[in-house]
Enzyme design. Structure first.
Site, PDB file in Angstrom:
ATOM      1  N   GLY A 156     -37.707  30.539 -16.868  1.00  0.00           N
ATOM      2  CA  GLY A 156     -37.666  30.698 -15.382  1.00  0.00           C
ATOM      3  C   GLY A 156     -36.147  30.840 -15.178  1.00  0.00           C
ATOM      4  O   GLY A 156     -35.844  31.967 -14.343  1.00  0.00           O
ATOM      5  N   ALA A 157     -35.325  30.010 -15.598  1.00  0.00           N
ATOM      6  CA  ALA A 157     -33.978  30.107 -15.147  1.00  0.00           C
ATOM      7  C   ALA A 157     -32.867  29.204 -15.986  1.00  0.00           C
ATOM      8  O   ALA A 157     -33.674  28.251 -16.804  1.00  0.00           O
ATOM      9  CB  ALA A 157     -33.556  29.741 -13.851  1.00  0.00           C
ATOM     10  N   MET A 158     -31.729  29.282 -15.963  1.00  0.00           N
ATOM     11  CA  MET A 158     -30.892  28.411 -16.879  1.00  0.00           C
ATOM     12  C   MET A 158     -29.716  27.884 -16.166  1.00  0.00           C
ATOM     13  O   MET A 158     -28.910  28.579 -15.209  1.00  0.00           O
ATOM     14  CB  MET A 158     -30.471  29.323 -18.045  1.00  0.00           C
ATOM     15  CG  MET A 158     -29.611  28.493 -19.071  1.00  0.00           C
ATOM     16  SD  MET A 158     -30.641  27.040 -19.831  1.00  0.00           S
ATOM     17  CE  MET A 158     -29.210  25.878 -20.012  1.00  0.00           C
ATOM     18  N   GLU A 159     -29.288  26.626 -16.110  1.00  0.00           N
ATOM     19  CA  GLU A 159     -28.574  25.633 -15.486  1.00  0.00           C
ATOM     20  C   GLU A 159     -27.164  25.869 -16.088  1.00  0.00           C
ATOM     21  O   GLU A 159     -26.333  24.820 -15.700  1.00  0.00           O
ATOM     22  CB  GLU A 159     -29.025  24.535 -15.361  1.00  0.00           C
ATOM     23  CG  GLU A 159     -28.907  23.597 -16.633  1.00  0.00           C
ATOM     24  CD  GLU A 159     -30.412  23.513 -17.641  1.00  0.00           C
ATOM     25  OE1 GLU A 159     -31.099  24.311 -17.234  1.00  0.00           O
ATOM     26  OE2 GLU A 159     -30.313  22.346 -18.291  1.00  0.00           O
ATOM     27  N   GLU A 188     -35.080  17.151 -18.189  1.00  0.00           N
ATOM     28  CA  GLU A 188     -36.090  17.937 -17.583  1.00  0.00           C
ATOM     29  C   GLU A 188     -36.975  17.394 -16.651  1.00  0.00           C
ATOM     30  O   GLU A 188     -37.377  17.529 -15.425  1.00  0.00           O
ATOM     31  CB  GLU A 188     -36.639  18.922 -18.787  1.00  0.00           C
ATOM     32  CG  GLU A 188     -35.910  19.834 -19.413  1.00  0.00           C
ATOM     33  CD  GLU A 188     -35.260  20.845 -18.312  1.00  0.00           C
ATOM     34  OE1 GLU A 188     -35.624  20.974 -17.051  1.00  0.00           O
ATOM     35  OE2 GLU A 188     -34.369  21.419 -18.845  1.00  0.00           O
ATOM     36  N   GLU A 236     -29.271  27.792 -24.431  1.00  0.00           N
ATOM     37  CA  GLU A 236     -30.269  26.734 -24.554  1.00  0.00           C
ATOM     38  C   GLU A 236     -31.535  27.131 -25.397  1.00  0.00           C
ATOM     39  O   GLU A 236     -31.800  28.224 -25.017  1.00  0.00           O
ATOM     40  CB  GLU A 236     -30.664  25.994 -22.982  1.00  0.00           C
ATOM     41  CG  GLU A 236     -31.400  24.837 -23.366  1.00  0.00           C
ATOM     42  CD  GLU A 236     -32.069  23.961 -22.155  1.00  0.00           C
ATOM     43  OE1 GLU A 236     -31.613  24.482 -21.167  1.00  0.00           O
ATOM     44  OE2 GLU A 236     -32.617  22.876 -22.329  1.00  0.00           O
ATOM     45  N   HIS A 291     -34.226  23.426  -8.566  1.00  0.00           N
ATOM     46  CA  HIS A 291     -34.016  22.816  -9.919  1.00  0.00           C
ATOM     47  C   HIS A 291     -32.855  23.005 -10.544  1.00  0.00           C
ATOM     48  O   HIS A 291     -32.290  22.160 -11.106  1.00  0.00           O
ATOM     49  CB  HIS A 291     -35.267  23.345 -10.629  1.00  0.00           C
ATOM     50  CG  HIS A 291     -35.642  22.860 -12.113  1.00  0.00           C
ATOM     51  ND1 HIS A 291     -36.441  21.633 -12.434  1.00  0.00           N
ATOM     52  CD2 HIS A 291     -34.859  22.990 -13.307  1.00  0.00           C
ATOM     53  CE1 HIS A 291     -36.456  21.282 -13.962  1.00  0.00           C
ATOM     54  NE2 HIS A 291     -35.575  22.376 -14.204  1.00  0.00           N
ATOM     55  N   GLU A 292     -32.344  24.097 -10.709  1.00  0.00           N
ATOM     56  CA  GLU A 292     -31.205  24.434 -11.435  1.00  0.00           C
ATOM     57  C   GLU A 292     -29.815  23.828 -10.880  1.00  0.00           C
ATOM     58  O   GLU A 292     -29.085  23.313 -11.532  1.00  0.00           O
ATOM     59  CB  GLU A 292     -31.091  26.106 -11.789  1.00  0.00           C
ATOM     60  CG  GLU A 292     -32.113  26.805 -12.407  1.00  0.00           C
ATOM     61  CD  GLU A 292     -32.692  26.192 -13.339  1.00  0.00           C
ATOM     62  OE1 GLU A 292     -32.133  25.553 -14.227  1.00  0.00           O
ATOM     63  OE2 GLU A 292     -34.064  26.246 -13.554  1.00  0.00           O
TER      64      GLU A 292
HETATM   65  N1  0A1 Z   1     -33.239  24.623 -19.146  1.00  0.00           N
HETATM   66  C1  0A1 Z   1     -34.086  25.456 -18.467  1.00  0.00           C
HETATM   67  C2  0A1 Z   1     -35.056  25.926 -19.152  1.00  0.00           C
HETATM   68  C3  0A1 Z   1     -34.715  26.849 -20.299  1.00  0.00           C
HETATM   69  C4  0A1 Z   1     -34.890  26.646 -21.750  1.00  0.00           C
HETATM   70  C5  0A1 Z   1     -34.791  27.524 -22.648  1.00  0.00           C
HETATM   71  C6  0A1 Z   1     -34.253  28.738 -22.251  1.00  0.00           C
HETATM   72  O1  0A1 Z   1     -34.198  29.552 -23.182  1.00  0.00           O
HETATM   73  C7  0A1 Z   1     -34.670  29.417 -24.445  1.00  0.00           C
HETATM   74  C8  0A1 Z   1     -34.275  28.945 -20.834  1.00  0.00           C
HETATM   75  C9  0A1 Z   1     -34.313  28.283 -19.878  1.00  0.00           C
HETATM   76  C10 0A1 Z   1     -34.577  24.674 -17.159  1.00  0.00           C
HETATM   77  O2  0A1 Z   1     -35.225  23.600 -17.122  1.00  0.00           O
HETATM   78  O3  0A1 Z   1     -34.698  25.353 -16.132  1.00  0.00           O
HETATM   79 ZN    ZN Z   2     -34.610  22.154 -16.180  1.00  0.00          ZN
END
Ligand code: 0A1
Ligand code: ZN
Length: 878
Positions: A267-270, A326, A127, A303-304
């Site tokens: 923070g993290a990625m889903e 989000e 992402e 959240h994730e």
């Molecule tokens: N979707 C994730 C946030 C996120 C966005 C971009 C990233 O890398 C460029 C990494 C994580 C969330 O809302 O947790």
């Molecule tokens: Zn998110």
């Protein structure tokens, strides 16, 4: 990297993709230096799209193409074109299979987007637009495909090979390598693709869903962190149960995996079935993590997990719709934390964040609507507006519909759009269809930037027994939006009688009085007037209960009214907010005039709060926490950095002196008695105890300082150790250095604890703070390649240590811009984020404005700027 001015992308230019991809088969030969990626895509023309020139354009960046074939026929160079943005295939059939072979270099990938190396691991971040750094693809969220992924790697270096979905095959290969094949049955956009390879240990557990499906839960960590995954696992199971009960959402695969990595931009990625986390939001042990860390882990894990429905099953049509996933997911994780902890305290913290970060964003040069209309670099739009204001916008719809109808509306959303890539408009339509309400005006919350201001006046008519509220809304202009239409604002209010109890809020014209309590008023026009009847005494109004809308309120309450609310309001949030306003007004008065008197009744109100043994301690700690200098500066027309710092110290010291006996008692009464427990009650106790300690030490109290030293030495949990270390570091001198040394020696090798060591020094407002920060840049433990470390040192200094960062000579600004220019070629996403404190340069005095602007211009003069940094700086200067 750009050489000409990068072009913005506009929402109005959205077109459906000309081609769709049904199946993706990927084969990775993993190697940190050179990874080979073989891809086979089943493509077909999109019947819903208008036909273009017959060419197919695939996204691809930093890829070395070695071969391409259509339906098995290897292409000659005349049949395609490669440029910096991707691969164009000329005159392709309506339905075909495309194979590509590319090479990529994970160990050189310092941007941490695409496939990269973190320590000894290989992992991905796709992402928003990282997949195009892995292979050629239609890297946009409205192209959803089914993926099968084969990972091949050296068996000793990479014993664990993970991707989305379920493992379907495993093979030992003759050359010391092995392979694992994963299949994800759910169609997904490319931004949810993930792979991880490395030597990982696993914490395993299981979960039985409401309908009886067995799910394996696995948290992967580097072997030395195996003792730090239990809290994350507990949080995950809580979140899974809560989503079933509260939203009727079940998990849908046989395995749910989380991997903790030490190099991560956010923070993290889903990613579907395989979340990749910044290890800061997974790893916790009482010795190494504070209550704030434990809390953060619980909410980020949730959240994730919640994204599996709000983001993955139903995703965004395009990146302008980012808040669709989000905003809704933040709302969901906030509600989860409220249900498992204290609702009022959670709300207070979320509103604090919103006011400290989103309000200034909405009032500055980077203001944008929850659904932006254009962007240059999407990475710059993971903002407080899209996330936190987006959550407020969902919360307001929940309030307008009421809990049962809102649940019916979310059920409808999940049913109607499962498997689709949709828009915020689709979400609002579900709210309308389920409720029968017209949300036409409400949609403005998605379209208009800026924080509405409410001007509220109350008038009591003793003869008629009525109380009238007149409410006017007005929203300041934001870049590109000079004139604002009125918003549809839910305004929750209560009326308090002289005995402190809620009175019925009874609108004149309604025949029966309602039960005493909160009433939701709706504002849709620039001005409204409401009259309430049946009141034989002047009520004290409790306005915007629970912070029912993301607005600024200007009311005509007296300090006495606020003290009354602080003591009696049945709405915990508003008790806190009344106290905050009292602190704020006093601090701003002291900023303007150091001789401004600190009223006795204010001190008495604080003392009363401190002595209230029945109150939730966490809430009490929030009530007695003064608003931050950063928040206060947003309340000033011209920010007086030094005045605010002085006023803050002055009031802290005075409260510490005047409440001394009570503070000592609180510190004593809330001492830790047994082993560490993470429960709302225990967290509240520690928060209050450490707040008391802070007041005492900052007042220069000898006994307080002795308690602080003792706590630093004897404490058995990181919360209490850090609270003491922070205060010692603020004091400075040989004692502070000795404590910092002890701490560093004790925790050498624990990366997340070392982050704390860096940040505690960066935030201490010592006169030599910048010198120290510059020295720490050269420390062997500092690394510009690790975003957590950069944030711990550089962002903490520039965002938290306001008085030193904004030193009148501009050295702080110069320091920050040096870091930005240094980091931009390494990690543009992070570099752009570092710039944030400079963006609001127009709010400072003329001398500082000149210095800040000059530094922003120095950035703009930098060579080969990334589009990330270019967008932030050019908008800041516009
Ligand atoms: N979707 C994730 C946030 C996120 C966005 C971009 C990233 O890398 C460029 C990494 C994580 C969330 O809302 O947790
Ligand atoms: Zn998110």
């Amino acid at each position: 990297m750009y050489r000409e001015t990068p072009h913005p992308i506009h929402l109005k230019d959205y077109r459906p993709p000309e081609f769709l991809i049904d199946r993706v088969e990927l084969r990775f030969e993993l190697d940190p230096e050179c990874t080979r990626v073989e891809s086979r895509l089943a493509l077909r023309r999109n019947p819903a799209a208008t036909r273009g020139d017959g060419d197919l354009r695939l996204h691809g960046e930093h890829l070395k193409l070695t071969q391409a074939a259509i339906d098995g026929h290897v292409l000659t160079p005349a049949e395609y074109r490669v440029d910096g943005e991707g691969l164009t295939l000329h005159r392709v059939p309506d339905r075909f299979s495309l194979e590509t072979w590319v090479e990529i270099h994970p160990s050189l990938n310092t941007a941490l987007e695409g496939l990269y190396q973190s320590g000894d691991l290989l992992c991905t971040q796709c992402e928003a637009e990282g997949f195009r750094r892995i292979t050629y693809f239609l890297d946009r969220p409205d192209v959803m495909a089914r993926y099968t992924t084969t990972l091949i790697a050296d068996r000793t270096r990479f014993p664990v090979l993970l991707s989305n979905g379920n493992p379907i095959a495993h093979a030992e290969l003759p050359d010391g390598r092995h392979s694992v094949t994963w299949d994800d049955p759910f169609p997904k956009p490319s931004y949810l693709f993930a792979l991880v390879a490395g030597d990982l240990s696993v914490i395993e557990d299981g979960f039985v869903t409401a309908s009886g499906r067995d799910v394996k839960l696995r948290i992967f960590v580097e072997p030395h962190n195996l003792d730090k995954g239990d809290h994350a696992m507990r949080s995950l199971k809580k979140a899974m149960r809560w989503d079933e009960e509260r939203f009727g959402r079940e998990y849908d695969l046989d395995i749910y995996m989380i991997v903790a990595v030490s190099h991560f931009n956010m923070g993290a990625m889903e990613n579907k079935g395989l979340n990749v986390f910044n290890d800061k939001f997974v790893l916790a042990h009482p010795d190494t993590a504070t209550d704030v860390d434990f809390d953060g882990i619980e909410s980020v894990i949730a959240h994730e997990y919640f994204h599996n429905w709000t983001g993955n099953r139903i995703t965004c049509r395009d990146w302008f719709q980012l808040s669709l996933k989000e905003g809704f997911t933040v709302y969901r994780d906030q509600e989860f934390s409220s249900d498992v902890g204290s609702r009022a305290v959670k709300r207070i913290r979320d509103v604090r964040t919103l006011r400290a970060h989103q309000f200034p964003e909405d009032a500055g040069p980077l203001a944008h609507p929850v659904r932006p209309d254009s962007y240059i670099e999407i990475n710059n739009f993971y903002t407080n507006t899209v996330y936190d204001k987006g959550a407020e916008v969902v919360r307001m719809q929940a309030a307008l519909l009421g809990p049962e109808t809102f649940r019916r509306a979310t059920d409808l959303y999940f049913e109607r759009h499962d498997g689709q890539a949709v828009t915020t408009e689709d979400f609002v339509r579900c709210m309308e269809d389920a409720s029968g309400r017209d949300l036409t005006r409400f949609r403005r919350w998605y379209e208009q930037a800026g924080t509405p201001e409410l001007h509220i006046r109350g008038e009591y008519d003793a003869t008629a027994g009525t109380y009238s509220l007149s409410v006017r809304q007005q929203t300041p202009a934001t870049p590109g939006q000079p004139v604002k239409q009125p918003f549809h604002i839910p305004l929750a209010i209560g009326l308090l009688g002289a005995d402190g109890h809620d009175l019925p809020v009874w609108p004149a014209g309604e025949s029966e009085p309602p039960a005493p309590g909160t009433r939701l008023l709706e504002l849709t026009e620039p001005e409204h007037s409401f009259t309430f009847t049946g009141l034989n005494e002047r009520p004290v109004p409790s306005l915007l209960r629970g912070f029912s809308a993301p607005v600024r309120v200007h009311d005509d309450l007296s300090d006495a009214d606020r003290m009354f609310l602080m003591a009696h309001d049945s709405d915990g949030f508003n008790r806190w907010d009344a106290a905050q306003t009292l602190h704020e007004r006093l601090l701003l008065a002291l900023t303007a005039d150091a001789a401004h008197p600190i009223p006795e009744d204010y001190i008495a109100a604080c003392r009363r709060a401190l002595r209230d043994t029945t109150a939730d301690r966490a809430l009490l700690a929030e009530v007695l926490t003064l608003p931050s200098e950063t928040y206060l500066s947003d309340q000033m027309t011209v920010i007086d950095v030094d005045g605010l710092y002085r006023a803050h110290r002055q009031l802290t010291r005075r409260l510490g002196e005047r409440l001394r006996a009570d503070l000592l008692a609180v510190h004593h009464d809330n001492a830790e008695t047994g082993p560490y427990v993470f429960s709302p009650e225990a967290v509240g106790r520690r928060a209050l105890k450490n707040l008391a300690l802070a007041y005492l030490v900052r007042a220069g109290d000898e006994e307080g300082l002795a308690l602080c030293r003792a706590q630093f030495e004897a404490a058995h949990n990181m919360t209490d150790v850090m609270a003491a270390l922070r205060l010692l570091a603020e004091q400075g001198g040989a004692e502070a250095d000795a404590a910092l040394d002890t701490f560093h020696r004790r925790w050498a090798g624990e990366s997340l604890v070392l982050d704390k060591w860096f940040s505690v020094q960066a935030s201490a407002p010592r006169p030599d703070a910048l010198e120290r920060v510059m020295m720490l840049l050269k420390h062997p433990d500092y690394s510009a390649r690790n975003p957590n470390r950069v944030r711990a040192l550089v962002s903490t200094f520039s965002n938290v240590n306001q008085v030193r960062f904004h030193a009148a000579d501009g050295a702080g600004y110069h320091f920050l811009v040096d870091r930005v220019l240094e980091l931009d070629p390494v990690n543009p996403l992070l570099a752009a984020r570092l710039l944030k404190p400079l963006v609001r340069w127009r709010r400072f005095d003329p001398e500082r404005q000149t210095l800040m602007r000059a530094e922003l211009e120095r950035v703009l003069g930098g060579r080969d700027l990334s589009s990330d940094v270019f967008e932030v700086v050019s908008k800041a200067l516009a």
